[in-house]
Structure formats: C-alpha cells, structure tokens
Design a protein around this motif. Structure first.
Motif, PDB file in Angstrom:
ATOM      1  N   UNK A 104       1.599  83.959  25.036  1.00  0.00           N
ATOM      2  CA  UNK A 104       1.125  83.762  26.410  1.00  0.00           C
ATOM      3  C   UNK A 104      -0.084  82.834  26.445  1.00  0.00           C
ATOM      4  N   UNK A 105      -1.019  83.042  25.522  1.00  0.00           N
ATOM      5  CA  UNK A 105      -2.240  82.228  25.495  1.00  0.00           C
ATOM      6  C   UNK A 105      -1.925  80.763  25.263  1.00  0.00           C
ATOM      7  N   UNK A 106      -1.072  80.491  24.280  1.00  0.00           N
ATOM      8  CA  UNK A 106      -0.737  79.108  23.947  1.00  0.00           C
ATOM      9  C   UNK A 106      -0.028  78.385  25.074  1.00  0.00           C
ATOM     10  N   UNK A 107       0.901  79.080  25.702  1.00  0.00           N
ATOM     11  CA  UNK A 107       1.682  78.428  26.746  1.00  0.00           C
ATOM     12  C   UNK A 107       0.857  78.158  28.000  1.00  0.00           C
ATOM     13  N   UNK A 108      -0.183  78.975  28.243  1.00  0.00           N
ATOM     14  CA  UNK A 108      -1.016  78.758  29.436  1.00  0.00           C
ATOM     15  C   UNK A 108      -1.695  77.398  29.389  1.00  0.00           C
ATOM     16  N   UNK A 109      -2.040  76.919  28.186  1.00  0.00           N
ATOM     17  CA  UNK A 109      -2.692  75.615  28.073  1.00  0.00           C
ATOM     18  C   UNK A 109      -1.694  74.509  27.741  1.00  0.00           C
ATOM     19  N   UNK A 110      -0.906  74.703  26.705  1.00  0.00           N
ATOM     20  CA  UNK A 110      -0.088  73.607  26.188  1.00  0.00           C
ATOM     21  C   UNK A 110       1.180  73.350  26.995  1.00  0.00           C
ATOM     22  N   UNK A 111       1.525  74.276  27.881  1.00  0.00           N
ATOM     23  CA  UNK A 111       2.680  74.053  28.755  1.00  0.00           C
ATOM     24  C   UNK A 111       2.276  73.641  30.166  1.00  0.00           C
ATOM     25  N   UNK A 112       1.041  73.215  30.342  1.00  0.00           N
ATOM     26  CA  UNK A 112       0.587  72.751  31.664  1.00  0.00           C
ATOM     27  C   UNK A 112       1.490  71.639  32.170  1.00  0.00           C
ATOM     28  N   UNK A 113       1.824  70.729  31.284  1.00  0.00           N
ATOM     29  CA  UNK A 113       2.679  69.595  31.641  1.00  0.00           C
ATOM     30  C   UNK A 113       2.489  68.464  30.655  1.00  0.00           C
ATOM     31  N   UNK A 114       3.567  68.020  30.047  1.00  0.00           N
ATOM     32  CA  UNK A 114       3.454  66.931  29.073  1.00  0.00           C
ATOM     33  C   UNK A 114       2.931  65.651  29.708  1.00  0.00           C
ATOM     34  N   UNK A 115       3.166  65.478  31.016  1.00  0.00           N
ATOM     35  CA  UNK A 115       2.704  64.257  31.688  1.00  0.00           C
ATOM     36  C   UNK A 115       1.178  64.132  31.604  1.00  0.00           C
ATOM     37  N   UNK A 116       0.480  65.253  31.751  1.00  0.00           N
ATOM     38  CA  UNK A 116      -0.982  65.244  31.661  1.00  0.00           C
ATOM     39  C   UNK A 116      -1.435  64.741  30.294  1.00  0.00           C
ATOM     40  N   UNK A 117      -0.867  65.291  29.250  1.00  0.00           N
ATOM     41  CA  UNK A 117      -1.282  64.926  27.900  1.00  0.00           C
ATOM     42  C   UNK A 117      -0.837  63.520  27.515  1.00  0.00           C
ATOM     43  N   UNK A 118       0.290  63.084  28.025  1.00  0.00           N
ATOM     44  CA  UNK A 118       0.743  61.716  27.750  1.00  0.00           C
ATOM     45  C   UNK A 118      -0.219  60.693  28.339  1.00  0.00           C
ATOM     46  N   UNK A 167       1.827  70.789  17.486  1.00  0.00           N
ATOM     47  CA  UNK A 167       1.631  70.045  18.733  1.00  0.00           C
ATOM     48  C   UNK A 167       2.869  69.261  19.131  1.00  0.00           C
ATOM     49  N   UNK A 168       2.654  68.021  19.529  1.00  0.00           N
ATOM     50  CA  UNK A 168       3.764  67.164  19.940  1.00  0.00           C
ATOM     51  C   UNK A 168       4.303  66.340  18.766  1.00  0.00           C
ATOM     52  N   UNK A 169       4.012  66.783  17.551  1.00  0.00           N
ATOM     53  CA  UNK A 169       4.601  66.174  16.367  1.00  0.00           C
ATOM     54  C   UNK A 169       3.889  64.953  15.840  1.00  0.00           C
ATOM     55  N   UNK A 170       2.629  64.750  16.182  1.00  0.00           N
ATOM     56  CA  UNK A 170       1.941  63.521  15.765  1.00  0.00           C
ATOM     57  C   UNK A 170       1.819  63.426  14.249  1.00  0.00           C
ATOM     58  N   UNK A 171       1.350  64.494  13.611  1.00  0.00           N
ATOM     59  CA  UNK A 171       1.222  64.446  12.148  1.00  0.00           C
ATOM     60  C   UNK A 171       2.589  64.397  11.490  1.00  0.00           C
ATOM     61  N   UNK A 186       5.675  73.954  13.259  1.00  0.00           N
ATOM     62  CA  UNK A 186       5.864  75.126  14.118  1.00  0.00           C
ATOM     63  C   UNK A 186       4.849  75.108  15.255  1.00  0.00           C
ATOM     64  N   UNK A 187       5.277  75.592  16.410  1.00  0.00           N
ATOM     65  CA  UNK A 187       4.432  75.696  17.593  1.00  0.00           C
ATOM     66  C   UNK A 187       4.914  76.878  18.418  1.00  0.00           C
ATOM     67  N   UNK A 188       4.058  77.414  19.277  1.00  0.00           N
ATOM     68  CA  UNK A 188       4.479  78.484  20.183  1.00  0.00           C
ATOM     69  C   UNK A 188       4.590  77.962  21.617  1.00  0.00           C
ATOM     70  N   UNK A 189       4.586  76.643  21.780  1.00  0.00           N
ATOM     71  CA  UNK A 189       4.706  76.028  23.097  1.00  0.00           C
ATOM     72  C   UNK A 189       6.085  75.384  23.249  1.00  0.00           C
ATOM     73  N   UNK A 190       6.937  75.897  24.144  1.00  0.00           N
ATOM     74  CA  UNK A 190       8.243  75.286  24.368  1.00  0.00           C
ATOM     75  C   UNK A 190       8.149  73.824  24.804  1.00  0.00           C
ATOM     76  N   UNK A 191       7.150  73.497  25.636  1.00  0.00           N
ATOM     77  CA  UNK A 191       6.980  72.119  26.099  1.00  0.00           C
ATOM     78  C   UNK A 191       6.657  71.199  24.924  1.00  0.00           C
ATOM     79  N   UNK A 192       5.787  71.647  24.043  1.00  0.00           N
ATOM     80  CA  UNK A 192       5.457  70.839  22.878  1.00  0.00           C
ATOM     81  C   UNK A 192       6.668  70.670  21.971  1.00  0.00           C
TER      82      UNK A 192
END
Length: 381
Positions: A104-118, A167-171, A186-192
């Motif tokens: 729950x904690x991870x998704x609250x931040x990392x699933x905000x929206x990929x558009x924001x992070x892009x 994360x979004x696979x950068x490394x 591995x990540x716990x964010x479906x969006x990531x």
C-alpha cells in the motif's frame, strides 16, 4: 492577542536563521493567514506543510528557507505535541512496513502516474540521486551514477544481477545494454513494473512484481538503489538476511540509500502522510547492526551534496512541464510536490541528510576490493 504572541515566537525563532516574516529576502516567508502560526506550533512539520498546501504562506526560495531552518536546527526547538509523541510510540510498537502495508505504501507514491515521472526525471527515468562530477545535464549525471554503480559491482557479461526496487528499469536496462548482464528486477508498484517491462523489451531483463521477502534464488551480484528507505528499522536485519541468502559466495552487494545523521524509529509527519508513507531513513549505526555478522563492508561513499542538485533539476523539469500535467493534477498537488522537492533539497544542502553507496561482500574479497573509477572526461553521456 494570541496571534501576536505566536507571531512573536516565530519572529524570535526565525531571526536566529536570518529569516524575517514578510521580509524582502527571497528566503523570507510571507504569511497570508495567521492560522499558520498555531498550525505549526500544534502540528510541527505536518502543520507547516499543510499550511503551505493551503496557501497560508509562501516563500520565493523554499529550498533556501529550509536550509537556514535546518542549519540552525530550529525544528528541534519546537516542543513535541502529545499526538506526535504517541505516533513515535506507535512506530516503535508496530511494524508499519510489514508486507501488506509495504504494498500500500509503495503504490501510494509510485503509482501516482507515470506521466508525472516521465516529465520530471531524466531519459532513463532514474528516481535516485545523480552524480554531477563533470556532468552538465541531468541525463549525463544519471548516466554517471548508473555507470559508476555497474563498475562498483564489477559486472561482467553473462552475470545474473538482482535489482531490488528496480523502479522503471533504469539500472536494469543500462546494465543489460552496456555490460551484457542478465537482470531480474523487482518492484511492488504495478505502474512501475508495466512501464519497466516496456522500456526493457528485447533485453535479458525480467521485471517481477514482488516483495523482497519472497526472494529465494541465487545471484552473481545484487543492487538496491533508493529502496532501502522504504524497508523500516524493524525490517533492516530481515532485509540483509534475504540479500545474504540470495548472494553467491563471491558476489557483491551494492546498497544505495539516503541516510540520516541520527538513528530514528519514525519519519517526518508531513512526508509520511503526503509523499512516502512508511518511509524511514537509516543511520550508520542501524545499517551497521543490520549487516553485522552477515557482510564485510568493502567500500562506503557519501554523495549527499549531489542530491541537492538532483532535486533542483527534478523541480525545474516538473515546473517547466506543469502545463502538460495541470489537466490531471490540481494546484494543491503542484504546491505539495514543490514543497516536497525543495524541502528535500534543503536537507542535503544543510547536510542533515546524506546519500550513501556502500559495497558489501559475504566473506571479504581476497586481496581487497577494487573498482575502476574511470576519469570523468570519458564518462558516458
């Protein structure tokens, strides 16, 4: 009368940091609503942040305001309220980073929206501190970091690397393309996870949606970049035991994490509520206790000053691209995100937060650990 008394308290506190209420310097705060004073004195950092989100106060240079506050340790001069003391007690009694809560904690931040992070991050979508030595752009600085990380791991073609908190696979993408390794992220964010799979398509990269506590395979090397801040002090030892069990005898583990000068069992109230629920910054002592008897510390570096510049670069991207995001995110979100990025930049500028990269081995590397620190002049860009 009460307002004048409260304002007087703030006048005296802020004056010691060279800050004037409604002053003319860019780091002076402009108070628009007198409720600001009681909100901060009653709720500390939570009240300060929420008052800013509600436009009760402003500041032209938030980062410099907070830098001055932190250097003078003004936050420590405000008496803790009974409510905050209760929250500290609860943080010691309960594990707020247990598996279900971690999701729950991870998704609250990392699933905000990929558009924001892009729009905010570099071309690799690297959401961790960049290394700015001889780098003029965020893209170049993040490639510095990714390449240095690969070299610290002594990666060789054909190795199988685990990326905990990918994360979004950068490394994963960088290491697979530049160093010819296979990576499991591995990540716990479906969006990531979804975007990371797209970005790593065609490469020997496997992105899995899973909690680190369910890992069981063996890897040649393990890396964790900007994930340990979400583990929680009750789980530090568990985390290290999992890494130890998954690392081959001659493998290297690189931990990249924000760190605190002081050991703590709780996090900033505003940050916990609005940005990173359940997050916690480890101290040197806490990391040391977690790795004792499991790993040999081979190498430790502090890149904290680089995070100030990284956060400012993210804020520049975020603010410059706000017109592309404003249809989805409202003005309160803009102020919240601005407050987050610039207040965090201040913690590194004031040296109250650090950024550590440490290299660990299971049994100690025969002859000592070494890596190639390629001259900055020929860094990837």
């Amino acid at each position: 009368m009460r307002t004048e008394r409260l304002k007087g308290i703030f006048d005296r506190l802020l004056a010691s940091a060279g800050i004037t209420i409604n002053g003319n310097n860019p780091w002076d705060i402009q108070v628009h609503n007198d409720k600001f004073y009681s909100a901060v004195l009653e709720s500390g950092s939570l009240g300060m942040g929420e008052a800013y989100m509600q436009q009760w106060w402003d500041c032209d240079e938030l980062d410099e305001f907070f830098t001055r506050v932190l250097r003078e340790k003004l936050d420590a001069r405000i008496t803790l309220t009974p409510k905050f003391k209760l929250e500290i007690l609860l943080s010691r009694l309960f594990n707020h980073q247990r598996p279900a809560a971690a999701w729950r904690n991870g998704q609250k931040h990392y699933d905000i929206g990929n558009d924001l992070f892009e729009e905010m991050l570099d071309k690799h979508m690297t959401y961790t501190c960049a290394f700015w030595d001889d780098a003029l752009t965020l893209d170049a600085a993040q490639e510095n970091k990714l390449d240095l990380t690969c070299r610290k791991l002594n990666l060789k073609p054909g190795m199988h690397v685990l990326d905990i908190g990918c994360g979004w696979g950068s490394f994963a993408r960088f290491a697979a393309e530049r160093y010819g390794v296979k990576v499991t992220g591995i990540t716990i964010s479906p969006e990531q996870a979804e975007l990371a799979r797209k970005r790593c398509k065609g490469l020997p990269v496997d992105i899995q949606l899973m909690d680190y506590r369910t890992l069981h395979e063996k890897y040649d090397a393990i890396v964790s970049i900007g994930m340990f801040e979400h583990v929680g002090y009750k789980n530090y030892r568990t985390y290290m035991k999992v890494v130890h069990a998954c690392l081959k005898d001659d493998g290297i583990f690189l931990l990249h994490t924000i760190g605190s000068n002081n050991s703590s069992t709780f996090t900033d109230q505003w940050m916990n509520k609005y940005i990173f629920p359940g997050s916690m910054l480890p101290s040197i002592r806490q990391i040391g206790q977690a790795v004792e008897g499991l790993f040999v510390m081979e190498h430790w570096e502090n890149f904290g000053v680089h995070y100030d510049k990284t956060l400012l670069a993210w804020y520049d991207n975020f603010s410059h691209n706000w017109d592309k995001l404003s249809a989805k995110y409202d003005e309160t979100f803009f102020r919240m995100w601005k407050y987050y990025l610039l207040s965090c930049a201040a913690t590194f500028r004031a040296r109250s937060s650090q950024l550590w990269q440490m290299v660990l081995s299971r049994n100690g590397i025969a002859g000592g650990y070494a890596f190639t620190r390629r001259p900055a002049a020929i860094q990837l860009h």
